[in-house]
Design a protein around this motif. Structure first.
Motif, PDB file in Angstrom:
ATOM      1  N   ALA A  19       0.822  -1.204   0.000  1.00 15.93           N
ATOM      2  CA  ALA A  19       0.000   0.000   0.000  1.00 15.93           C
ATOM      3  C   ALA A  19       0.857   1.256   0.000  1.00 15.93           C
ATOM      4  O   ALA A  19       0.536   2.243  -0.658  1.00 15.93           O
ATOM      5  CB  ALA A  19      -0.938   0.005   1.200  1.00 15.93           C
ATOM      6  N   GLN A  20       1.970   1.230   0.705  1.00 18.42           N
ATOM      7  CA  GLN A  20       2.861   2.389   0.752  1.00 18.42           C
ATOM      8  C   GLN A  20       3.627   2.575  -0.552  1.00 18.42           C
ATOM      9  O   GLN A  20       3.971   3.693  -0.921  1.00 18.42           O
ATOM     10  CB  GLN A  20       3.851   2.244   1.908  1.00 18.42           C
ATOM     11  CG  GLN A  20       3.208   2.352   3.266  1.00 18.42           C
ATOM     12  CD  GLN A  20       4.173   2.010   4.390  1.00 18.42           C
ATOM     13  OE1 GLN A  20       5.263   1.515   4.158  1.00 18.42           O
ATOM     14  NE2 GLN A  20       3.743   2.271   5.622  1.00 18.42           N
ATOM     15  N   GLN A  21       3.878   1.500  -1.283  1.00 13.04           N
ATOM     16  CA  GLN A  21       4.683   1.571  -2.494  1.00 13.04           C
ATOM     17  C   GLN A  21       3.864   1.805  -3.758  1.00 13.04           C
ATOM     18  O   GLN A  21       4.422   2.134  -4.801  1.00 13.04           O
ATOM     19  CB  GLN A  21       5.492   0.282  -2.657  1.00 13.04           C
ATOM     20  CG  GLN A  21       6.537   0.100  -1.580  1.00 13.04           C
ATOM     21  CD  GLN A  21       7.176  -1.277  -1.637  1.00 13.04           C
ATOM     22  OE1 GLN A  21       6.718  -2.161  -2.356  1.00 13.04           O
ATOM     23  NE2 GLN A  21       8.225  -1.463  -0.851  1.00 13.04           N
ATOM     24  N   GLN A  22       2.558   1.639  -3.703  1.00 10.06           N
ATOM     25  CA  GLN A  22       1.757   1.744  -4.921  1.00 10.06           C
ATOM     26  C   GLN A  22       1.651   3.197  -5.386  1.00 10.06           C
ATOM     27  O   GLN A  22       1.701   4.124  -4.598  1.00 10.06           O
ATOM     28  CB  GLN A  22       0.389   1.129  -4.741  1.00 10.06           C
ATOM     29  CG  GLN A  22      -0.563   1.896  -3.873  1.00 10.06           C
ATOM     30  CD  GLN A  22      -1.878   1.157  -3.716  1.00 10.06           C
ATOM     31  OE1 GLN A  22      -2.013   0.007  -4.124  1.00 10.06           O
ATOM     32  NE2 GLN A  22      -2.841   1.802  -3.108  1.00 10.06           N
ATOM     33  N   VAL A  23       1.507   3.355  -6.704  1.00  9.34           N
ATOM     34  CA  VAL A  23       1.331   4.678  -7.306  1.00  9.34           C
ATOM     35  C   VAL A  23      -0.027   4.693  -8.016  1.00  9.34           C
ATOM     36  O   VAL A  23      -0.539   3.652  -8.425  1.00  9.34           O
ATOM     37  CB  VAL A  23       2.455   5.004  -8.316  1.00  9.34           C
ATOM     38  CG1 VAL A  23       3.784   5.110  -7.609  1.00  9.34           C
ATOM     39  CG2 VAL A  23       2.548   3.968  -9.407  1.00  9.34           C
ATOM     40  N   SER A  24      -0.591   5.870  -8.186  1.00 10.72           N
ATOM     41  CA  SER A  24      -1.896   5.956  -8.843  1.00 10.72           C
ATOM     42  C   SER A  24      -1.742   5.661 -10.327  1.00 10.72           C
ATOM     43  O   SER A  24      -0.701   5.900 -10.926  1.00 10.72           O
ATOM     44  CB  SER A  24      -2.523   7.328  -8.622  1.00 10.72           C
ATOM     45  OG  SER A  24      -1.688   8.327  -9.155  1.00 10.72           O
ATOM     46  N   TYR A  25      -2.812   5.145 -10.954  1.00  9.94           N
ATOM     47  CA  TYR A  25      -2.774   4.723 -12.349  1.00  9.94           C
ATOM     48  C   TYR A  25      -2.473   5.875 -13.303  1.00  9.94           C
ATOM     49  O   TYR A  25      -1.770   5.723 -14.268  1.00  9.94           O
ATOM     50  CB  TYR A  25      -4.099   4.073 -12.755  1.00  9.94           C
ATOM     51  CG  TYR A  25      -4.339   2.752 -12.068  1.00  9.94           C
ATOM     52  CD1 TYR A  25      -3.547   1.657 -12.352  1.00  9.94           C
ATOM     53  CD2 TYR A  25      -5.350   2.612 -11.148  1.00  9.94           C
ATOM     54  CE1 TYR A  25      -3.761   0.447 -11.726  1.00  9.94           C
ATOM     55  CE2 TYR A  25      -5.568   1.405 -10.511  1.00  9.94           C
ATOM     56  CZ  TYR A  25      -4.778   0.322 -10.810  1.00  9.94           C
ATOM     57  OH  TYR A  25      -4.994  -0.865 -10.191  1.00  9.94           O
ATOM     58  N   GLY A  26      -3.026   7.044 -13.054  1.00 10.76           N
ATOM     59  CA  GLY A  26      -2.853   8.181 -13.945  1.00 10.76           C
ATOM     60  C   GLY A  26      -1.576   8.949 -13.694  1.00 10.76           C
ATOM     61  O   GLY A  26      -1.303   9.933 -14.359  1.00 10.76           O
ATOM     62  N   GLY A  27      -0.777   8.524 -12.749  1.00  9.96           N
ATOM     63  CA  GLY A  27       0.425   9.271 -12.402  1.00  9.96           C
ATOM     64  C   GLY A  27       0.085  10.379 -11.419  1.00  9.96           C
ATOM     65  O   GLY A  27      -1.014  10.462 -10.893  1.00  9.96           O
ATOM     66  N   GLU A  28       1.038  11.235 -11.199  1.00  4.97           N
ATOM     67  CA  GLU A  28       0.835  12.335 -10.266  1.00  4.97           C
ATOM     68  C   GLU A  28      -0.113  13.367 -10.873  1.00  4.97           C
ATOM     69  O   GLU A  28      -0.076  13.634 -12.064  1.00  4.97           O
ATOM     70  CB  GLU A  28       2.171  13.006  -9.941  1.00  4.97           C
ATOM     71  CG  GLU A  28       3.115  12.122  -9.123  1.00  4.97           C
ATOM     72  CD  GLU A  28       2.550  11.809  -7.750  1.00  4.97           C
ATOM     73  OE1 GLU A  28       1.969  12.703  -7.107  1.00  4.97           O
ATOM     74  OE2 GLU A  28       2.699  10.648  -7.322  1.00  4.97           O
ATOM     75  N   ALA A  29      -0.943  13.943 -10.044  1.00  4.05           N
ATOM     76  CA  ALA A  29      -1.881  14.964 -10.510  1.00  4.05           C
ATOM     77  C   ALA A  29      -1.128  16.254 -10.795  1.00  4.05           C
ATOM     78  O   ALA A  29      -0.225  16.638 -10.046  1.00  4.05           O
ATOM     79  CB  ALA A  29      -2.954  15.210  -9.459  1.00  4.05           C
TER      80      ALA A  29
END
Length: 84
Positions: A19-29
């Motif tokens: 959970a701490q290592q995951q990144v959002s699918y769209g990248g950073e906002a």
């Protein structure tokens, strides 16, 4: 080294790490300033939203964009094939 250092991670600890290592699918906002895209009608001055496909002023009927349809890949100006 002690036995505690070699102890494998528990299921819960593994889930916390994932959970701490995951990144959002769209990248950073992307941070952008708020804005409004509007244009005034050159004929009557009425405001309108800048949108693709809007061709006429809703108030006075001024033509912003003249659209001329011509033959395309799938759509033809005149198709009489269904009459045969």
């Amino acid at each position: 080294m002690s036995d505690q250092d070699k102890k494998p991670l528990s299921f819960i600890e593994k889930m916390k790490l994932k959970a701490q290592q995951q990144v959002s699918y769209g990248g950073e906002a992307k941070q952008e300033n708020a804005k409004v895209d509007v244009a005034d009608c050159p004929n009557c001055g009425a405001g309108r939203a800048k949108q693709d496909g809007i061709t006429h002023c809703a108030y006075c009927g001024f033509e912003f964009i003249r659209v001329k349809l011509d033959d395309g890949i799938n759509i033809k100006k005149e198709d009489n094939s269904h009459d045969k």
